[in-house]
Scaffold this active site. Structure first.
Site, short mmCIF file in Angstrom:
data_model
loop_
_atom_site.label_atom_id
_atom_site.label_comp_id
_atom_site.label_asym_id
_atom_site.label_seq_id
_atom_site.Cartn_x
_atom_site.Cartn_y
_atom_site.Cartn_z
N SER A 102 0.78 -1.24 0.00
CA SER A 102 0.00 0.00 0.00
C SER A 102 0.80 1.28 0.00
CB SER A 102 -0.97 0.01 1.19
OG SER A 102 -2.14 -0.67 0.85
N TYR A 206 -10.38 1.67 6.28
CA TYR A 206 -9.44 1.31 5.22
C TYR A 206 -10.08 0.36 4.22
CZ TYR A 206 -4.81 0.36 3.27
OH TYR A 206 -3.72 0.28 2.44
N ASN A 208 -9.11 -1.11 0.18
CA ASN A 208 -8.32 -1.09 -1.05
C ASN A 208 -9.16 -0.74 -2.27
OD1 ASN A 208 -5.47 -2.03 -0.38
ND2 ASN A 208 -6.70 -3.56 0.68
N GLY A 350 2.83 -0.91 4.01
CA GLY A 350 2.19 -1.83 3.09
C GLY A 350 2.47 -3.26 3.47
#
Length: 433
Positions: A102, A206, A208, A350
């Site tokens: 990330s 959060y 993605n 990440g």
């Protein structure tokens, strides 16, 4: 044991960094003579022995291998500890390429903010104005570009649908889909079908999916595939030589294996260094080196990639509530802020299958650390499903504090007083990309 180097960075290199162009050509400039090197061992803020010791401690705590790059002013230290390949025993190398997960999000956010700077899009534009087919109806009218970038959109996570067995702590779907090509639209569909995490703008959560949508938004605005645009206008503009979106399941060039434990579900951690990165795309597919990450964040915070107005927008944060109801970090637009004993630092972390990364920088880009690990989800899970603390976490925190707060780190190296909130290490172990 770790191997390290420390070197002064010439004025000429700093001047040239200031003239990085979109074509990634460094403009030659007449500069004064290079300053005389500082004698080894006297680099300001770089206690090489302490950095090596804290890096070794992470390996001794159970981490297979890791590498780190620390920069203070014009000086850089690099080191590594442990092994890159369990089967051969080959050592880690600080210059190895690494899947950074990330950390990709900061690159994506910069590319989107460049479009805001150019007047092609507004941060508070409804996403549906630009992608009506992807986000139709009420959601498209209420979710804004800003909400995608700071994770307040309320849109759910796509990973449980892409890899369903992971919810049962089984690697089956990971193995089954290891070389499958996912389209960004497919991943977005999974995320939109997932339960909402809140109303748009209500709270940080959060996901993605937000950054897969951001990549498609970038493609719509520029008429160029998101990864290609980022490569041309962010990576090359920053002069990064070892940062790229991989085109094959194999990372080209020198790299470590990547071992996934899945919280003990995989009895002997398995190597997942080879897989299709399409499952992560603009949410987390980037490959880089620790030196490249430090250079990227340094140029970003020094205003070389964005103007002052957009950089200020990037640093407008929302609170991230931790497991105990505390607020260990704050999240901006593709970057997070963490308060350490010596001040506030900015960057991102990440974690993808077998690879974990943390990059942090002072607000002026003068004090930085980036480190990568090759074993993930090494913790056991508690009864509540939350990963238990592990000695690796404490050791990583101590290395980070030694790198960024050397006075504090040196004075408290044998205690936990200098460690930041446990949630910093938890971000690496929870498996977020």
């Amino acid at each position: 044991m770790s191997r390290s180097t420390a070197r002064p960075i010439a004025r000429q290199r700093l001047r040239r960094a200031a003239a990085v162009l979109g074509t990634a050509v460094l403009t030659a400039t007449a500069v004064p003579a290079v300053a005389a090197p500082v004698p080894t061992g006297t680099e300001p803020g770089l206690d090489r022995a302490a950095l090596e010791s804290t890096l070794d401690a992470v390996h001794e705590a159970g981490m297979y291998g890791l590498y780190s790059s620390v920069r203070v002013g014009g000086f850089t230290w690099k080191g590594e500890a442990g092994i890159a390949d369990v089967s051969t025993g080959s050592p880690m190398d600080a210059d190895m390429r690494h899947r950074v997960g990330s950390v990709t999000k900061t690159f994506v956010a910069v590319a989107v903010l460049q479009q805001v700077e150019a007047g092609r899009i507004g941060l508070d534009d409804p996403v549906g104005d630009h992608l009506p087919q992807l986000l139709p109806g009420e959601r498209g009218r209420t979710v804004t570009v800003r909400m995608l970038l700071n994770h307040t959109s309320g849109i759910g996570e796509y990973l449980p649908a892409a890899f369903p067995s992971l919810q049962k702590k089984s690697p089956k779907s990971l193995d089954d889909n290891r070389f499958r090509t996912f389209s960004p639209e497919e991943l977005v569909r999974y995320g939109l079908e997932a339960p909402l995490t809140g109303e748009p703008g209500q709270k940080w959560s959060y996901s993605n999916t937000n950054y897969i949508i951001a990549g498609l938004l970038l493609e719509k605005i520029t008429s160029t595939v998101g990864e290609e645009w980022i490569t041309q206008h962010v990576i090359r503009k920053a002069g990064l030589r070892h940062t790229f979106f991989p085109r094959t399941p194999v990372v080209p060039g020198p790299h470590s294996k990547a071992y996934e434990s899945l919280y003990g579900a995989i009895e002997s951690p398995r190597d997942y260094s080879v897989y299709s990165a399409s499952a992560f795309g603009t949410a987390g597919a980037l490959v880089s080196t620790m030196d490249d990450l430090n250079r990227f964040y340094r140029l970003l915070f020094q205003g070389r990639l964005l103007g002052a107005e957009q950089l200020a927008e990037m640093q407008r944060t929302v609170p991230v509530v931790g497991e105990q109801g505390d607020i260990p970090i704050y999240y901006g637009l593709g970057i997070s802020a963490v308060d350490l004993p010596c001040g506030r630092f900015w960057g991102h972390n990440g974690s993808v299958f077998g690879s974990g990364t943390q990059a942090l920088s002072s607000a002026d880009g003068q004090h930085q650390v980036a480190f990568g690990i090759n074993l993930t989800k090494y913790n056991e899970l508690g009864e509540n499903g939350v990963p238990k603390p592990h000695p690796i976490d404490t050791a990583l925190d101590r290395h980070m504090v030694q790198a960024l707060c050397p006075t504090v780190g040196s004075e408290s190296s044998t205690t936990t007083k200098a460690a930041p909130s446990p949630s910093i290490a938890q971000s690496l172990r929870t498996g977020r990309t």
